[in-house]
Scaffold this motif. Sequence first.
Motif, PDB file in Angstrom:
ATOM      1  N   MET A 286       0.845  -1.179   0.000  1.00  0.00           N
ATOM      2  CA  MET A 286       0.000   0.000   0.000  1.00  0.00           C
ATOM      3  C   MET A 286       0.886   1.235   0.000  1.00  0.00           C
ATOM      4  O   MET A 286       1.984   1.235   0.528  1.00  0.00           O
ATOM      5  N   SER A 287       0.391   2.307  -0.612  1.00  0.00           N
ATOM      6  CA  SER A 287       1.144   3.549  -0.691  1.00  0.00           C
ATOM      7  C   SER A 287       1.372   4.110   0.712  1.00  0.00           C
ATOM      8  O   SER A 287       0.442   4.253   1.487  1.00  0.00           O
ATOM      9  N   ARG A 288       2.620   4.421   1.008  1.00  0.00           N
ATOM     10  CA  ARG A 288       2.917   4.952   2.332  1.00  0.00           C
ATOM     11  C   ARG A 288       2.363   6.364   2.490  1.00  0.00           C
ATOM     12  O   ARG A 288       1.974   6.749   3.579  1.00  0.00           O
ATOM     13  N   ILE A 289       2.353   7.122   1.397  1.00  0.00           N
ATOM     14  CA  ILE A 289       1.785   8.471   1.463  1.00  0.00           C
ATOM     15  C   ILE A 289       0.268   8.382   1.441  1.00  0.00           C
ATOM     16  O   ILE A 289      -0.429   9.020   2.219  1.00  0.00           O
ATOM     17  N   GLY A 290      -0.281   7.594   0.522  1.00  0.00           N
ATOM     18  CA  GLY A 290      -1.721   7.541   0.317  1.00  0.00           C
ATOM     19  C   GLY A 290      -2.505   7.015   1.501  1.00  0.00           C
ATOM     20  O   GLY A 290      -3.650   7.414   1.718  1.00  0.00           O
ATOM     21  N   LYS A 291      -1.928   6.107   2.283  1.00  0.00           N
ATOM     22  CA  LYS A 291      -2.698   5.513   3.380  1.00  0.00           C
ATOM     23  C   LYS A 291      -2.767   6.400   4.617  1.00  0.00           C
ATOM     24  O   LYS A 291      -3.565   6.150   5.511  1.00  0.00           O
ATOM     25  N   LEU A 292      -1.978   7.477   4.674  1.00  0.00           N
ATOM     26  CA  LEU A 292      -2.014   8.363   5.833  1.00  0.00           C
ATOM     27  C   LEU A 292      -3.287   9.215   5.793  1.00  0.00           C
ATOM     28  O   LEU A 292      -3.599   9.819   4.773  1.00  0.00           O
ATOM     29  N   PRO A 293      -4.017   9.286   6.891  1.00  0.00           N
ATOM     30  CA  PRO A 293      -5.197  10.166   6.914  1.00  0.00           C
ATOM     31  C   PRO A 293      -4.757  11.629   7.012  1.00  0.00           C
ATOM     32  O   PRO A 293      -3.700  11.940   7.546  1.00  0.00           O
ATOM     33  N   ILE A 294      -5.582  12.502   6.474  1.00  0.00           N
ATOM     34  CA  ILE A 294      -5.303  13.938   6.510  1.00  0.00           C
ATOM     35  C   ILE A 294      -6.119  14.534   7.649  1.00  0.00           C
ATOM     36  O   ILE A 294      -7.348  14.558   7.597  1.00  0.00           O
ATOM     37  N   SER A 295      -5.443  15.003   8.691  1.00  0.00           N
ATOM     38  CA  SER A 295      -6.171  15.606   9.808  1.00  0.00           C
ATOM     39  C   SER A 295      -6.569  17.031   9.433  1.00  0.00           C
ATOM     40  O   SER A 295      -5.793  17.767   8.828  1.00  0.00           O
TER      41      SER A 295
ATOM     42  N   ALA B  75      -9.308   1.151  -5.146  1.00  0.00           N
ATOM     43  CA  ALA B  75     -10.055  -0.084  -5.343  1.00  0.00           C
ATOM     44  C   ALA B  75      -9.144  -1.275  -5.597  1.00  0.00           C
ATOM     45  O   ALA B  75      -9.390  -2.374  -5.091  1.00  0.00           O
ATOM     46  N   THR B  76      -8.111  -1.102  -6.397  1.00  0.00           N
ATOM     47  CA  THR B  76      -7.235  -2.220  -6.753  1.00  0.00           C
ATOM     48  C   THR B  76      -5.792  -1.893  -6.414  1.00  0.00           C
ATOM     49  O   THR B  76      -5.480  -0.775  -5.991  1.00  0.00           O
ATOM     50  N   ASP B  77      -4.918  -2.870  -6.656  1.00  0.00           N
ATOM     51  CA  ASP B  77      -3.507  -2.702  -6.355  1.00  0.00           C
ATOM     52  C   ASP B  77      -2.689  -2.538  -7.635  1.00  0.00           C
ATOM     53  O   ASP B  77      -1.496  -2.836  -7.653  1.00  0.00           O
ATOM     54  N   GLN B  78      -3.327  -2.065  -8.700  1.00  0.00           N
ATOM     55  CA  GLN B  78      -2.599  -1.830  -9.945  1.00  0.00           C
ATOM     56  C   GLN B  78      -1.590  -0.708  -9.745  1.00  0.00           C
ATOM     57  O   GLN B  78      -1.761   0.171  -8.899  1.00  0.00           O
TER      58      GLN B  78
ATOM     59  N   ARG C  87      -0.947   1.867 -11.612  1.00  0.00           N
ATOM     60  CA  ARG C  87      -1.532   3.175 -11.880  1.00  0.00           C
ATOM     61  C   ARG C  87      -2.375   3.665 -10.705  1.00  0.00           C
ATOM     62  O   ARG C  87      -2.323   4.821 -10.319  1.00  0.00           O
ATOM     63  N   HIS C  88      -3.130   2.765 -10.093  1.00  0.00           N
ATOM     64  CA  HIS C  88      -3.959   3.139  -8.950  1.00  0.00           C
ATOM     65  C   HIS C  88      -3.106   3.453  -7.729  1.00  0.00           C
ATOM     66  O   HIS C  88      -3.447   4.348  -6.944  1.00  0.00           O
ATOM     67  N   ARG C  89      -2.006   2.737  -7.554  1.00  0.00           N
ATOM     68  CA  ARG C  89      -1.094   3.046  -6.444  1.00  0.00           C
ATOM     69  C   ARG C  89      -0.500   4.444  -6.606  1.00  0.00           C
ATOM     70  O   ARG C  89      -0.374   5.194  -5.644  1.00  0.00           O
ATOM     71  N   ALA C  90      -0.138   4.799  -7.848  1.00  0.00           N
ATOM     72  CA  ALA C  90       0.429   6.121  -8.107  1.00  0.00           C
ATOM     73  C   ALA C  90      -0.607   7.222  -7.862  1.00  0.00           C
ATOM     74  O   ALA C  90      -0.320   8.236  -7.220  1.00  0.00           O
ATOM     75  N   LEU C  91      -1.824   7.014  -8.354  1.00  0.00           N
ATOM     76  CA  LEU C  91      -2.873   8.016  -8.181  1.00  0.00           C
ATOM     77  C   LEU C  91      -3.298   8.146  -6.720  1.00  0.00           C
ATOM     78  O   LEU C  91      -3.700   9.228  -6.284  1.00  0.00           O
TER      79      LEU C  91
END
Length: 186
Positions: free
Chosen positions: A1-10, A57-60, A62-66
């Motif tokens: 999973m993306s380390r940046i993407g999975k962080l919640p934004i407070s 939705a998926t682990d592709q 392109r989706h990881r980058a977005l």
Amino acid sequence: MSRIGKLPISLPSGVQVNVTDKGLVTVKGSKGELSQQIVDPAIKVSLDNGSVVVTRATDQKRHRALHGLYRALINNMVVGVSEGYKHTMEIHGVGFRCANRGQLLELQLGYSHPIFFVVPNEIKLETKMEKGQPPLVTLMGHDKQLIGQVAAKIRSFRAPEPYKGKGIRFAGEAIRRKAGKAAAKK
């Protein structure tokens, strides 16, 4: 999973986020209002207990980058409407000057003519010239993308050159210097 993407934004106090079904994310705060369209339907944005969560939705690839991209864009919007952004640029060179009249920036950069540049109304422009210090151009606003784009355009009028270091550079930027031409040896 993306380390940046999975962080919640407070969300700081005073910042409101609205997410529509069509994927439009709108952020309002004390400095202004920004919106971002989520183009890919695989990326979902949701509000959860005072924070914004971005999921995919998926682990592709392109989706990881977005996933990381949209999380970073939304975070930049939240920081922008709550704190704002500021870019400071220094003008190095003998006779190089800057001045502003409202949103009109006038630069004299060693060309035969002055350069006039109209800064968008969303950005606050300040110029400062002190004796013994390089002239400063300061851009302030809430849209990080727009400030970066305007700062890059201003820098492109006279990019710093590597031999003498003359030109427009960001404050604190280190310019790699080159040695000049060596004298001919006999």
